[in-house]
Design a protein around this motif. Structure first.
Motif, mmCIF file in Angstrom:
data_model
loop_
_atom_site.group_PDB
_atom_site.id
_atom_site.type_symbol
_atom_site.label_atom_id
_atom_site.label_comp_id
_atom_site.label_asym_id
_atom_site.label_seq_id
_atom_site.Cartn_x
_atom_site.Cartn_y
_atom_site.Cartn_z
ATOM 1 N N MET A 173 0.826 -1.207 0.000
ATOM 2 C CA MET A 173 0.000 0.000 0.000
ATOM 3 C C MET A 173 0.867 1.267 0.000
ATOM 4 O O MET A 173 0.490 2.276 -0.579
ATOM 5 C CB MET A 173 -0.929 -0.014 1.218
ATOM 6 C CG MET A 173 -1.924 1.125 1.252
ATOM 7 S SD MET A 173 -3.059 1.144 -0.143
ATOM 8 C CE MET A 173 -4.155 -0.180 0.297
ATOM 9 N N ASN A 174 2.026 1.198 0.651
ATOM 10 C CA ASN A 174 2.911 2.359 0.664
ATOM 11 C C ASN A 174 3.403 2.693 -0.743
ATOM 12 O O ASN A 174 3.531 3.876 -1.098
ATOM 13 C CB ASN A 174 4.099 2.100 1.590
ATOM 14 C CG ASN A 174 3.698 2.072 3.049
ATOM 15 O OD1 ASN A 174 2.701 2.685 3.429
ATOM 16 N ND2 ASN A 174 4.447 1.368 3.866
ATOM 17 N N GLU A 175 3.685 1.654 -1.543
ATOM 18 C CA GLU A 175 4.117 1.895 -2.918
ATOM 19 C C GLU A 175 3.001 2.536 -3.736
ATOM 20 O O GLU A 175 3.250 3.405 -4.581
ATOM 21 C CB GLU A 175 4.551 0.576 -3.556
ATOM 22 C CG GLU A 175 5.798 -0.021 -2.922
ATOM 23 C CD GLU A 175 6.178 -1.334 -3.576
ATOM 24 O OE1 GLU A 175 5.456 -1.767 -4.499
ATOM 25 O OE2 GLU A 175 7.197 -1.912 -3.166
ATOM 26 N N VAL A 176 1.774 2.099 -3.478
ATOM 27 C CA VAL A 176 0.623 2.687 -4.179
ATOM 28 C C VAL A 176 0.502 4.166 -3.829
ATOM 29 O O VAL A 176 0.304 5.023 -4.713
ATOM 30 C CB VAL A 176 -0.666 1.932 -3.806
ATOM 31 C CG1 VAL A 176 -1.893 2.688 -4.284
ATOM 32 C CG2 VAL A 176 -0.654 0.532 -4.402
ATOM 33 N N THR A 230 -3.097 -5.812 -7.728
ATOM 34 C CA THR A 230 -2.170 -6.765 -7.113
ATOM 35 C C THR A 230 -2.052 -6.581 -5.606
ATOM 36 O O THR A 230 -1.448 -7.409 -4.938
ATOM 37 C CB THR A 230 -0.779 -6.625 -7.743
ATOM 38 O OG1 THR A 230 -0.232 -5.332 -7.430
ATOM 39 C CG2 THR A 230 -0.845 -6.770 -9.250
ATOM 40 N N VAL A 231 -2.576 -5.474 -5.084
ATOM 41 C CA VAL A 231 -2.456 -5.225 -3.638
ATOM 42 C C VAL A 231 -3.281 -6.229 -2.858
ATOM 43 O O VAL A 231 -2.817 -6.839 -1.899
ATOM 44 C CB VAL A 231 -2.877 -3.781 -3.298
ATOM 45 C CG1 VAL A 231 -2.927 -3.561 -1.791
ATOM 46 C CG2 VAL A 231 -1.919 -2.794 -3.949
ATOM 47 N N HIS A 232 -4.527 -6.410 -3.248
ATOM 48 C CA HIS A 232 -5.389 -7.440 -2.666
ATOM 49 C C HIS A 232 -6.564 -7.680 -3.599
ATOM 50 O O HIS A 232 -6.785 -6.925 -4.547
ATOM 51 C CB HIS A 232 -5.873 -7.060 -1.263
ATOM 52 C CG HIS A 232 -6.585 -5.741 -1.202
ATOM 53 N ND1 HIS A 232 -7.807 -5.533 -1.796
ATOM 54 C CD2 HIS A 232 -6.244 -4.567 -0.626
ATOM 55 C CE1 HIS A 232 -8.184 -4.287 -1.579
ATOM 56 N NE2 HIS A 232 -7.256 -3.674 -0.877
ATOM 57 N N ALA A 233 -7.283 -8.728 -3.305
ATOM 58 C CA ALA A 233 -8.393 -9.112 -4.186
ATOM 59 C C ALA A 233 -9.508 -8.086 -4.188
ATOM 60 O O ALA A 233 -10.229 -7.937 -5.171
ATOM 61 C CB ALA A 233 -8.940 -10.477 -3.766
ATOM 62 N N GLY A 234 -9.676 -7.361 -3.086
ATOM 63 C CA GLY A 234 -10.720 -6.349 -3.005
ATOM 64 C C GLY A 234 -12.100 -6.956 -2.802
ATOM 65 O O GLY A 234 -12.260 -8.145 -2.538
ATOM 66 N N CYS A 282 -11.168 8.885 -8.007
ATOM 67 C CA CYS A 282 -11.548 7.470 -7.879
ATOM 68 C C CYS A 282 -10.436 6.668 -7.211
ATOM 69 O O CYS A 282 -10.700 5.815 -6.351
ATOM 70 C CB CYS A 282 -11.869 6.886 -9.249
ATOM 71 S SG CYS A 282 -13.404 7.491 -9.978
ATOM 72 N N VAL A 283 -9.197 6.922 -7.603
ATOM 73 C CA VAL A 283 -8.068 6.195 -7.017
ATOM 74 C C VAL A 283 -7.941 6.516 -5.530
ATOM 75 O O VAL A 283 -7.698 5.635 -4.701
ATOM 76 C CB VAL A 283 -6.762 6.527 -7.764
ATOM 77 C CG1 VAL A 283 -5.565 5.908 -7.063
ATOM 78 C CG2 VAL A 283 -6.835 6.029 -9.200
ATOM 79 N N LYS A 284 -8.116 7.783 -5.181
ATOM 80 C CA LYS A 284 -8.057 8.163 -3.761
ATOM 81 C C LYS A 284 -9.167 7.475 -2.976
ATOM 82 O O LYS A 284 -8.966 7.052 -1.825
ATOM 83 C CB LYS A 284 -8.177 9.685 -3.617
ATOM 84 C CG LYS A 284 -6.971 10.449 -4.114
ATOM 85 C CD LYS A 284 -7.229 11.944 -4.000
ATOM 86 C CE LYS A 284 -6.130 12.743 -4.631
ATOM 87 N NZ LYS A 284 -6.408 14.211 -4.595
ATOM 88 N N GLU A 285 -10.333 7.393 -3.579
ATOM 89 C CA GLU A 285 -11.439 6.694 -2.921
ATOM 90 C C GLU A 285 -11.091 5.224 -2.717
ATOM 91 O O GLU A 285 -11.367 4.645 -1.666
ATOM 92 C CB GLU A 285 -12.704 6.838 -3.767
ATOM 93 C CG GLU A 285 -13.941 6.183 -3.143
ATOM 94 C CD GLU A 285 -15.156 6.285 -4.044
ATOM 95 O OE1 GLU A 285 -16.215 5.733 -3.670
ATOM 96 O OE2 GLU A 285 -15.058 6.898 -5.122
ATOM 97 N N TRP A 286 -10.490 4.607 -3.718
ATOM 98 C CA TRP A 286 -10.065 3.209 -3.606
ATOM 99 C C TRP A 286 -9.071 3.033 -2.462
ATOM 100 O O TRP A 286 -9.199 2.117 -1.651
ATOM 101 C CB TRP A 286 -9.434 2.761 -4.925
ATOM 102 C CG TRP A 286 -9.130 1.294 -4.989
ATOM 103 C CD1 TRP A 286 -9.892 0.324 -5.556
ATOM 104 C CD2 TRP A 286 -7.967 0.636 -4.470
ATOM 105 N NE1 TRP A 286 -9.284 -0.899 -5.416
ATOM 106 C CE2 TRP A 286 -8.100 -0.738 -4.757
ATOM 107 C CE3 TRP A 286 -6.832 1.070 -3.787
ATOM 108 C CZ2 TRP A 286 -7.148 -1.679 -4.391
ATOM 109 C CZ3 TRP A 286 -5.883 0.141 -3.405
ATOM 110 C CH2 TRP A 286 -6.031 -1.212 -3.716
ATOM 111 N N VAL A 287 -8.076 3.906 -2.389
ATOM 112 C CA VAL A 287 -7.062 3.805 -1.346
ATOM 113 C C VAL A 287 -7.681 3.990 0.036
ATOM 114 O O VAL A 287 -7.405 3.229 0.966
ATOM 115 C CB VAL A 287 -5.938 4.836 -1.583
ATOM 116 C CG1 VAL A 287 -4.990 4.888 -0.390
ATOM 117 C CG2 VAL A 287 -5.162 4.507 -2.852
#
Length: 239
Positions: free
Chosen positions: A1-4, A85-89, A147-152
């Motif tokens: 998650m830190n890399e993301v 790739t971070v997790h299945a979600g 959208c990406v910020k919402e995902w994170v």
């Protein structure tokens, strides 16, 4: 998650540089559209911008700003792949990712999307430009970033929920443990049952104490001769 998060920060940094040059971007689109004799239809897809740069760009300034836009879109696409790739979600994060991938598709029609507050990129366009030509293409990057910020933000809460779902009974039992302890608290506070022998011993002791109390009271009432004593009076004359 830190890399993301680090990748997202880098994209946001590049986008801040890009959005400061929005007028240069619009001018580049205007020049390339003129060169392509494509002044009627709006700039509606990433592929359209790519074609303008590849085939109708005549100066380095226009090429630089168009390339900057396309590079940010590419970085966002790569970030979306990294998110997978971070997790299945779950359904929520997967829907967010699907929306991002659709928006970043080179053939997706962007003409109807508009970035709203707090983004003001559309407000920097003239009414005609915003309505008919560039409103969608300038709205793409800020919408995808949101959208990406919402995902994170949502995914940072996911590991606990995912652990709960995957571990099943163990996680459920751990969550129930405090409640079970609370429910058992009144029972654990009940004094333990006393053995019969201890109860008998206690009863005998009580009988002895009562008997001794009676004997003391009897001795107080009667003297050695069995006569009742008169109440005590102070020394001196008595009637």
């Amino acid at each position: 998650m830190n890399e993301v998060k680090e990748a997202l920060r880098n994209i946001e940094r590049n986008y801040r540089l890009f959005v400061r040059q929005q007028f240069t971007f619009i001018a580049a689109l205007q020049h390339t559209r003129e060169n392509a004799h494509d002044m009627i239809r709006p700039v509606a897809t990433i592929g359209q911008v790519q074609a303008y740069m590849d085939h109708h760009c005549n100066n380095s300034t226009d090429r630089r700003i168009l390339s900057m836009f396309l590079n940010i879109c590419h970085d966002l696409s790569m970030l979306c792949q990294q998110l997978e790739t971070v997790h299945a979600g779950n359904n929520i994060t997967n829907d967010i990712l699907e929306r991002c991938k659709l928006l970043l598709s080179h053939s997706n029609d962007l003409s109807a999307i508009r970035a709203t507050y707090p983004h003001d990129v559309v407000n920097h366009l003239s009414c005609d430009e915003a309505r008919n030509h560039y409103g969608g293409v300038v709205s793409l990057i800020p919408i995808v970033l949101d959208c990406v910020k919402e995902w994170v933000a949502y995914s940072e809460k996911l590991p606990r929920h995912m652990l709960y779902n995957v571990s099943g009974g163990s996680a459920l039992s751990e969550n129930r443990a405090p409640q079970d302890a609370t429910a058992r608290a009144p029972i654990s506070q009940t004094p333990p049952s006393v053995p019969l022998e201890a109860q008998t011993s206690t009863s005998n002791k009580d009988n002895i104490l009562v008997q001794e109390s009676k004997n003391v009271w009897k001795n107080y009432k009667d003297d050695d001769s069995g006569k009742r004593k008169d109440p005590w009076k102070p020394p001196g004359r008595h009637a």
